[in-house]
Write an enzyme that holds these catalytic residues in place. Structure first.
Site, PDB file in Angstrom:
ATOM      1  N   ASP A   1       0.859  -1.185   0.000  1.00 18.64           N
ATOM      2  CA  ASP A   1       0.000   0.000   0.000  1.00 18.64           C
ATOM      3  C   ASP A   1       0.902   1.245   0.000  1.00 18.64           C
ATOM      4  O   ASP A   1       1.794   1.367   0.835  1.00 18.64           O
ATOM      5  CB  ASP A   1      -0.894  -0.026   1.250  1.00 18.64           C
ATOM      6  CG  ASP A   1      -1.986   1.030   1.196  1.00 18.64           C
ATOM      7  OD1 ASP A   1      -3.165   0.662   1.312  1.00 18.64           O
ATOM      8  OD2 ASP A   1      -1.659   2.226   1.038  1.00 18.64           O
TER       9      ASP A   1
ATOM     10  N   ASP B   1      -3.773   2.388  -5.218  1.00 22.06           N
ATOM     11  CA  ASP B   1      -2.466   2.357  -4.535  1.00 22.06           C
ATOM     12  C   ASP B   1      -2.240   1.091  -3.722  1.00 22.06           C
ATOM     13  O   ASP B   1      -1.414   1.072  -2.825  1.00 22.06           O
ATOM     14  CB  ASP B   1      -2.303   3.609  -3.652  1.00 22.06           C
ATOM     15  CG  ASP B   1      -2.912   3.432  -2.258  1.00 22.06           C
ATOM     16  OD1 ASP B   1      -3.947   2.757  -2.152  1.00 22.06           O
ATOM     17  OD2 ASP B   1      -2.337   3.975  -1.306  1.00 22.06           O
ATOM     18  N   GLU B   2      -2.959   0.052  -4.051  1.00 27.26           N
ATOM     19  CA  GLU B   2      -2.935  -1.120  -3.174  1.00 27.26           C
ATOM     20  C   GLU B   2      -2.993  -2.413  -3.994  1.00 27.26           C
ATOM     21  O   GLU B   2      -3.788  -2.512  -4.930  1.00 27.26           O
ATOM     22  CB  GLU B   2      -4.181  -1.015  -2.301  1.00 27.26           C
ATOM     23  CG  GLU B   2      -4.271  -1.884  -1.129  1.00 27.26           C
ATOM     24  CD  GLU B   2      -5.683  -1.796  -0.541  1.00 27.26           C
ATOM     25  OE1 GLU B   2      -6.104  -2.787   0.050  1.00 27.26           O
ATOM     26  OE2 GLU B   2      -6.352  -0.765  -0.698  1.00 27.26           O
TER      27      GLU B   2
END
Ligand code: TTP
Ligand code: MG
Length: 346
Positions: free
Chosen positions: A9, A103-104
Site C-alpha cells: 500500500d 495504490d494497493e
C-alpha cells in the site's frame, strides 16, 4: 505454512505524489482535495495527520484544525500515472498481482524463488528507487493477515505475520479491523459486548453462523488465521471492440446507424467490465477488402456512450471517402481498470 502473500500500500499516496512533484511541500502539513471549502480531503500527508486531518474530512474543518495546512488540488491523471509506475515495479516480482485500488495490491509470490522477506524489502527499495514513493508492505500466508500487516508500521514500514504469531497477535485488535465486519455487524457485536478479537474468540462457530450467516463462518476462520481467498489478477486486455461485416453499402444513414449501435455495444461492454479507454479506433473495410483505420488518444479515459459515439463519428468522417463498405468496427484500447480508481471522490 510459507508466507507467500504480500500486500503493498502506497503511503499517503496523492499527497506523496504532490510532495514529489513539489519538494517545497516537504515537512509541511499537506492535504489533497477540491477547490471549495465544502469539498472533501482525498488524503492528508503524515504531518497533517498529526493534527487529526484525514481522508473524507471537509476542507473547512481541516483549516480549522490546522490553519497552516497547505491545500493542493487533486490531479487524478498524475496519480494514475504514478500508480502505473508502481505497478510496473510490482510486476517484476510476481505475475500474480491483484490490484485492489489505485495504490494497493496483493502479490502471490509462491513462484518467486527468493526469500519472502528479501522480496518484501526489495519491493520497498525498488519502488522508492524507480518512482520516488514509499510503500508499506505486509507479508503473511493469507490475504487478511497480509493486509493487516501492511498497515502495522505505516509509513515506509514492513511487518511479517507468520503462523506461529497466531492468534495472539490479533487478540487486542478492535473488531472493526477484521475484514468482513461492516458497520452493521460491528454494531450488533458491540451490543452484545464483543469489542475485540479476543471477545470474538469466545464465540462458537454455531453462534456466529446462526447470527451472522456465511460471514459468521468466515469470521470464525479468519481470526484463527484461515482465509482461503486467492490472489486474483485483473486479466489485462489489450483492447475491446465491436466489428461486423454487412451487405456492401455507401448509405450514410445505414453507416451512421452502425456507428451508433456499435458505440452502444462497446459502451455496455466497457461498463460491464468496469473499464475505461484512452484510445478509440475506427476501422473500415471497403468492398475491395481494403482496410483503413483511424485512432485518437485522449488524456482522460473515455467511458460514456455519447463520447464513444461522437469520437467514432469524427474518426469515421475523417477517413470515409464515400466508398462502398462491407465492414465497420470500433475498438477501445489503452484500457484502464476503473475499479482501481473508484476510491477517488473527484
Ligand atoms: P489510502 O491507501 O487509503 O490512503 P493513503 O495512501 O493516502 O494513506 P496511507 O498511508 O494510510 O495508505 O488511499 C489511497 C489514495 O486513494 C489516497 O491517497 C487518496 C485516495 N482516496 C480518496 O480519494 N478518498 C478516500 O476516501 C480515501 C480513503 C482515499
Ligand atoms: Mg495508501
Amino acid at each position: 505454512m510459507r508466507n507467500n502473500i504480500i500486500h503493498v500500500d502506497i503511503d499517503a499516496f496523492y499527497a506523496s505524489v504532490e510532495e514529489l512533484d513539489n519538494p517545497r511541500l516537504k515537512g509541511y502539513p499537506v492535504v489533497v482535495g477540491g477547490k471549495s471549502e465544502n469539498s472533501i480531503i482525498t488524503t492528508a500527508n503524515y504531518k497533517a495527520r498529526e493534527y487529526g486531518l484525514h481522508s473524507a474530512m471537509p476542507i473547512f474543518m481541516a483549516k480549522s484544525l490546522c490553519p497552516d495546512v497547505i491545500i493542493v488540488e487533486n490531479r487524478r491523471y498524475r496519480y494514475l500515472e504514478k500508480s502505473r509506475e508502481v505497478f510496473q515495479v510490482l510486476k517484476t516480482f510476481s505475475n500474480t498481482i491483484e490490484q485492489v485500488s489505485i495504490d494497493e495490491a496483493y502479490l502471490d509470490i509462491s513462484e518467486n524463488k527468493e526469500e519472502p522477506i528479501y522480496i518484501a524489502k526489495e519491493i520497498m527499495r525498488k519502488v522508492k528507487k524507480e518512482t520516488g514513493l514509499t510503500v508499506s508492505v505486509g507479508l503473511s500466508y493469507n490475504k487478511f493477515l497480509a493486509k493487516l500487516a501492511s498497515d502495522w508500521n505505516k509509513p515506509n514500514g514492513m511487518k511479517i505475520i507468520s503462523q506461529e504469531d497466531m492468534p495472539d497477535i490479533l487478540l487486542d485488535f478492535d473488531i472493526s479491523k477484521v475484514y468482513g465486519i461492516g458497520s452493521k455487524s460491528e454494531k450488533k457485536f458491540r451490543n452484545i459486548g464483543i469489542n475485540t478479537v479476543s471477545d470474538l474468540f469466545q464465540l462458537s462457530e454455531e453462534f456466529l453462523s446462526e447470527n451472522f450467516g456465511k460471514m459468521g463462518y468466515e469470521l470464525y476462520d479468519r481470526i484463527r488465521g484461515i482465509d482461503k481467498r486467492v490472489v486474483t489478477p485483473f486479466r489485462e486486455r489489450k483492447s475491446l471492440g465491436v466489428e461486423r461485416t454487412f451487405k456492401d453499402t455507401r448509405d450514410k444513414k445505414d453507416l451512421f446507424e452502425y456507428i451508433d449501435k456499435f458505440s452502444k455495444e462497446l459502451y455496455l461492454d466497457l461498463k460491464k467490465k468496469n473499464i475505461g479507454c484512452n484510445t478509440l479506433t475506427v476501422k473500415l473495410k471497403n468492398s475491395d477488402f481494403e482496410t483503413k483505420t483511424k485512432s485518437k488518444t485522449f488524456e482522460q479515459a473515455i467511458v460514456e456512450y455519447e463520447d464513444i459515439k461522437n469520437i467514432s463519428m469524427d474518426l469515421f468522417n475523417e477517413i470515409y471517402k464515400n466508398e462502398k463498405l462491407r465492414l465497420l468496427g470500433i475498438s477501445a484500447s489503452n484500457l484502464t481498470d476503473l475499479k482501481a480508481v473508484q476510491l477517488s471522490f473527484i
